[in-house]
Motif scaffolding. Sequence first.
Motif, PDB file in Angstrom:
ATOM      1  N   SER A 191      -3.153  -0.124  -2.806  1.00 41.87           N
ATOM      2  CA  SER A 191      -3.741  -1.274  -2.949  1.00 41.87           C
ATOM      3  C   SER A 191      -3.097  -2.162  -3.908  1.00 41.87           C
ATOM      4  N   ARG A 217      -5.493   5.529  -0.240  1.00 37.48           N
ATOM      5  CA  ARG A 217      -4.543   4.583  -0.366  1.00 37.48           C
ATOM      6  C   ARG A 217      -4.532   3.356  -1.120  1.00 37.48           C
ATOM      7  N   THR A 227       1.281  -1.169  -0.422  1.00 31.08           N
ATOM      8  CA  THR A 227      -0.211  -0.323   0.118  1.00 31.08           C
ATOM      9  C   THR A 227       0.488   0.964  -0.126  1.00 31.08           C
TER      10      THR A 227
END
Lengths: 104, 104
Positions: A81, A79, A72
């Motif tokens: 990932s 964020r 991440t």
Amino acid sequence: MSTSKALPQPDREEIRVEAVLQALGEPVRLQIVRALADVPEGIACGEIELPVTASTRAHHLRTLREAGVLSTHTEGTRRISKLRREDLEELYPGLLSGVLAARR
Amino acid sequence: MSTSKALPQPDREEIRVEAVLQALGEPVRLQIVRALADVPEGIACGEIELPVTASTRAHHLRTLREAGVLSTHTEGTRRISKLRREDLEELYPGLLSGVLAARR
DNA sequence: GCACTTGTTCGATGATGATCGTACTACGAT
DNA sequence: ATCGTAGTACGATCATCATCGAACAAGTGC
């Protein structure tokens, strides 16, 4: 600015099978992994539809990250990932594809 | 005599990935699977060296069997377990080999 | 029959973990 | 600076589960 910082995760050689399997064995987390598998460039956590609240979601993402399943990095307030495909394939060739082959 | 009766286990199409992964994610159970992987003809549960008591061992074997990872049949007083390699390979090609590829 | 071996089942216990709400942080925009 | 958005951290709760000991079951052999 700043706009891109990676979150702590285990190095490839620190990844343990038990942790990976245990992480993948939870239904919600498996759902996350499947969603990520469709998007190689990564995806913001919040954009995955999940039957749990935001805090539970964060918990599962942390578990997956600490197990070495995904990485991440921060981009602004989001964020992103993504699956650690290469690392997993190197360590456990076939594992990920086998899991993803499962009927949905 | 009798000497050979199979214990109940899920059919191939009843096997669920989550159950398999969760079963494999426990250290003792993974140890069992690794031991079985070395012996295609199957092995008696008690002959696997494990850091747990007999009852815990029985519990783990049941979990693995109910998840569809192994099959067990009775031979006299012993219970022979073997990996369900073909079923797993058919359902999740590469999964098992990936898991077994992990460093020991 | 009885003893011995192999393994299971049951109930209890303690640990782990999935879930939530609330409070908090960091960034972007107005 | 204030507001809204995206997400994390903390503490609590409830469920699951790994573990054990003790009791039981089924075979084998004497």
